[in-house]
Design a protein around this motif. Structure first.
Motif, mmCIF file in Angstrom:
data_model
loop_
_atom_site.group_PDB
_atom_site.id
_atom_site.type_symbol
_atom_site.label_atom_id
_atom_site.label_comp_id
_atom_site.label_asym_id
_atom_site.label_seq_id
_atom_site.Cartn_x
_atom_site.Cartn_y
_atom_site.Cartn_z
ATOM 1 N N ALA A 179 -44.502 -56.541 -20.555
ATOM 2 C CA ALA A 179 -44.357 -55.151 -21.003
ATOM 3 C C ALA A 179 -43.132 -54.999 -21.906
ATOM 4 C CB ALA A 179 -44.224 -54.230 -19.791
ATOM 5 N N ARG A 180 -42.041 -55.646 -21.523
ATOM 6 C CA ARG A 180 -40.819 -55.477 -22.329
ATOM 7 C C ARG A 180 -40.943 -56.163 -23.693
ATOM 8 N NH1 ARG A 180 -34.585 -54.760 -20.622
ATOM 9 N NH2 ARG A 180 -33.767 -56.357 -21.976
ATOM 10 N N ILE A 181 -41.597 -57.325 -23.712
ATOM 11 C CA ILE A 181 -41.834 -58.018 -24.987
ATOM 12 C C ILE A 181 -42.683 -57.120 -25.902
ATOM 13 C CG2 ILE A 181 -43.153 -59.915 -26.027
ATOM 14 C CD1 ILE A 181 -42.148 -61.720 -23.710
ATOM 15 N N ALA A 182 -43.704 -56.494 -25.333
ATOM 16 C CA ALA A 182 -44.566 -55.627 -26.150
ATOM 17 C C ALA A 182 -43.756 -54.481 -26.756
ATOM 18 C CB ALA A 182 -45.716 -55.079 -25.301
ATOM 19 N N LEU A 183 -42.923 -53.841 -25.952
ATOM 20 C CA LEU A 183 -42.126 -52.715 -26.459
ATOM 21 C C LEU A 183 -41.178 -53.184 -27.557
ATOM 22 C CD1 LEU A 183 -41.400 -51.072 -23.003
ATOM 23 C CD2 LEU A 183 -42.574 -49.931 -24.896
ATOM 24 N N GLU A 184 -40.488 -54.292 -27.312
ATOM 25 C CA GLU A 184 -39.527 -54.801 -28.305
ATOM 26 C C GLU A 184 -40.237 -55.220 -29.583
ATOM 27 O OE1 GLU A 184 -36.336 -54.926 -28.534
ATOM 28 O OE2 GLU A 184 -35.581 -54.607 -26.508
ATOM 29 N N GLU A 185 -41.289 -56.007 -29.438
ATOM 30 C CA GLU A 185 -41.967 -56.530 -30.623
ATOM 31 C C GLU A 185 -42.661 -55.426 -31.422
ATOM 32 O OE1 GLU A 185 -42.243 -59.405 -32.275
ATOM 33 O OE2 GLU A 185 -40.851 -60.510 -31.004
ATOM 34 N N CYS A 186 -43.087 -54.397 -30.751
ATOM 35 C CA CYS A 186 -43.728 -53.272 -31.462
ATOM 36 C C CYS A 186 -42.689 -52.305 -32.025
ATOM 37 C CB CYS A 186 -44.709 -52.542 -30.545
ATOM 38 S SG CYS A 186 -46.171 -53.527 -30.184
ATOM 39 N N GLY A 187 -41.429 -52.534 -31.693
ATOM 40 C CA GLY A 187 -40.359 -51.678 -32.223
ATOM 41 C C GLY A 187 -40.348 -50.298 -31.604
ATOM 42 N N LEU A 188 -40.784 -50.205 -30.342
ATOM 43 C CA LEU A 188 -40.780 -48.903 -29.661
ATOM 44 C C LEU A 188 -39.473 -48.730 -28.877
ATOM 45 C CD1 LEU A 188 -44.470 -49.030 -28.405
ATOM 46 C CD2 LEU A 188 -43.537 -47.321 -29.982
ATOM 47 N N LYS A 189 -38.922 -47.533 -28.972
ATOM 48 C CA LYS A 189 -37.674 -47.265 -28.233
ATOM 49 C C LYS A 189 -38.003 -47.008 -26.766
ATOM 50 C CE LYS A 189 -34.356 -45.774 -31.578
ATOM 51 N NZ LYS A 189 -34.904 -45.153 -32.780
ATOM 52 N N TYR A 190 -37.159 -47.540 -25.881
ATOM 53 C CA TYR A 190 -37.437 -47.332 -24.458
ATOM 54 C C TYR A 190 -36.147 -47.347 -23.652
ATOM 55 C CZ TYR A 190 -36.806 -52.401 -24.114
ATOM 56 O OH TYR A 190 -36.280 -53.674 -24.176
ATOM 57 N N ASN A 191 -36.222 -46.683 -22.500
ATOM 58 C CA ASN A 191 -35.137 -46.762 -21.511
ATOM 59 C C ASN A 191 -35.532 -47.805 -20.488
ATOM 60 O OD1 ASN A 191 -33.619 -44.478 -22.501
ATOM 61 N ND2 ASN A 191 -35.249 -43.189 -21.663
ATOM 62 N N TRP A 192 -34.610 -48.692 -20.187
ATOM 63 C CA TRP A 192 -34.874 -49.799 -19.252
ATOM 64 C C TRP A 192 -34.430 -49.409 -17.847
ATOM 65 C CZ3 TRP A 192 -37.147 -53.902 -17.583
ATOM 66 C CH2 TRP A 192 -36.505 -54.904 -16.859
ATOM 67 N N HIS A 193 -35.388 -49.413 -16.909
ATOM 68 C CA HIS A 193 -35.073 -49.099 -15.506
ATOM 69 C C HIS A 193 -35.379 -50.345 -14.678
ATOM 70 C CE1 HIS A 193 -34.958 -44.780 -16.500
ATOM 71 N NE2 HIS A 193 -36.039 -45.026 -17.230
ATOM 72 N N PRO A 194 -34.373 -51.194 -14.411
ATOM 73 C CA PRO A 194 -34.660 -52.401 -13.622
ATOM 74 C C PRO A 194 -35.051 -52.051 -12.192
ATOM 75 C CG PRO A 194 -32.297 -52.224 -14.082
ATOM 76 C CD PRO A 194 -32.960 -51.082 -14.784
ATOM 77 N N ILE A 195 -36.081 -52.709 -11.714
ATOM 78 C CA ILE A 195 -36.547 -52.488 -10.334
ATOM 79 C C ILE A 195 -36.238 -53.767 -9.551
ATOM 80 C CG2 ILE A 195 -38.601 -52.109 -8.874
ATOM 81 C CD1 ILE A 195 -37.830 -49.658 -10.554
ATOM 82 N N ASP A 196 -35.477 -53.617 -8.472
ATOM 83 C CA ASP A 196 -35.098 -54.790 -7.672
ATOM 84 C C ASP A 196 -36.177 -55.046 -6.620
ATOM 85 O OD1 ASP A 196 -33.975 -56.723 -6.050
ATOM 86 O OD2 ASP A 196 -31.932 -55.919 -6.266
ATOM 87 N N LEU A 197 -37.002 -56.068 -6.891
ATOM 88 C CA LEU A 197 -38.112 -56.373 -5.974
ATOM 89 C C LEU A 197 -37.581 -56.878 -4.635
ATOM 90 C CD1 LEU A 197 -40.544 -58.194 -8.480
ATOM 91 C CD2 LEU A 197 -40.570 -55.795 -7.809
ATOM 92 N N THR A 198 -36.433 -57.561 -4.662
ATOM 93 C CA THR A 198 -35.894 -58.110 -3.405
ATOM 94 C C THR A 198 -35.440 -56.992 -2.463
ATOM 95 O OG1 THR A 198 -33.645 -58.333 -4.255
ATOM 96 C CG2 THR A 198 -35.101 -60.234 -4.563
#
Ligand SMILES: N[C@@H](CCC(=O)N[C@@H](CS)C(=O)NCC(=O)O)C(=O)O
Length: 204
Positions: free
Chosen positions: A15-34
């Motif tokens: 998902a993050r590669i798609a946003l970056e490569e498409c040049g879309l602006k986004y807010n990153w909310h890391p989710i801690d799976l552990t």
């Protein structure tokens, strides 16, 4: 603006590669799976499956908010929103769909299966080995393909490459022996890995 809820797994990075490569602006909310943050009520409200990644596009079609899980759906969504990485030519698009589905539904779930078995309380060696060999087999076929074509689906970079790269990157990091000695795959991966969008996406 888009909100991305994810972690550094192959699905999250897809998902993050798609946003970056498409040049879309986004807010990153890391989710801690552990810490189980993906099972918290506020996350389950975004995706009842309790799995990352999720995007919330506050300016979706018709200006309406769109909430979406499923990394491969997110890739298509980003590509269609920006008109990138999906061939216009129907024959090239058909090749892209086949390659994309292999990357998304063969490689990543098999990597996930290996991981689940290895990390289980009582790992079952023969099952882990069976999934490892299956994953290696997929990459061997991809190595052959990439000996004959520049990109995953032909001469054009598509979301099939972006999806495949996420699976390759995770496998190379965790189980490098499964992609070792595959020269065509390596040639392709070093080109993809040098892309600024992919580099930004994987810097977490
Ligand atoms: N089909 C989904 C799978 C998502 C998925 O398996 N996410 C994993 C991380 S890669 C997850 O959230 N695992 C935590 C869990 O299932 O509890 C997709 O492509 O996004």
């Amino acid at each position: 603006m888009i909100d991305l809820y994810a972690a550094g797994t192959s699905n999250g990075m897809r998902a993050r590669i798609a946003l970056e490569e498409c040049g879309l602006k986004y807010n990153w909310h890391p989710i801690d799976l552990t810490k189980g943050e993906h099972k918290a009520p506020q996350f389950l409200a975004l995706n009842p499956h309790g799995q990352i990644p999720v995007i919330v596009d506050n300016e979706g079609p018709g200006g309406k908010k769109v909430t979406m899980s499923q990394s491969s759906a997110i890739m298509v969504y980003c590509a269609e929103k920006t008109g990138k990485f999906i061939p216009k030519d129907p024959a090239k698009k058909a090749a892209m769909l086949e390659a994309y589905m292999s990357a998304s539904t063969d490689i990543t779930p098999t990597f996930g299966a290996v991981n689940q078995v290895i990390r289980s309380k009582e790992p079952h060696g023969p099952t882990a080995e069976m999934f490892k060999q299956r994953l290696k087999g997929y990459f061997k076929v991809w190595d052959d393909f990439l000996g004959k074509r520049k990109y995953a689906a032909g001469d054009e970079l598509t979301i099939a490459d972006l999806s495949l790269y996420a699976g390759y990157w995770r496998t190379k990091g965790a189980l490098p022996e499964l992609v070792a000695g595959m020269a065509h795959l390596e040639r392709w991966a070093s080109e993809l890995g040098a892309r600024p969008g992919i580099q930004r996406a994987l810097k977490i």
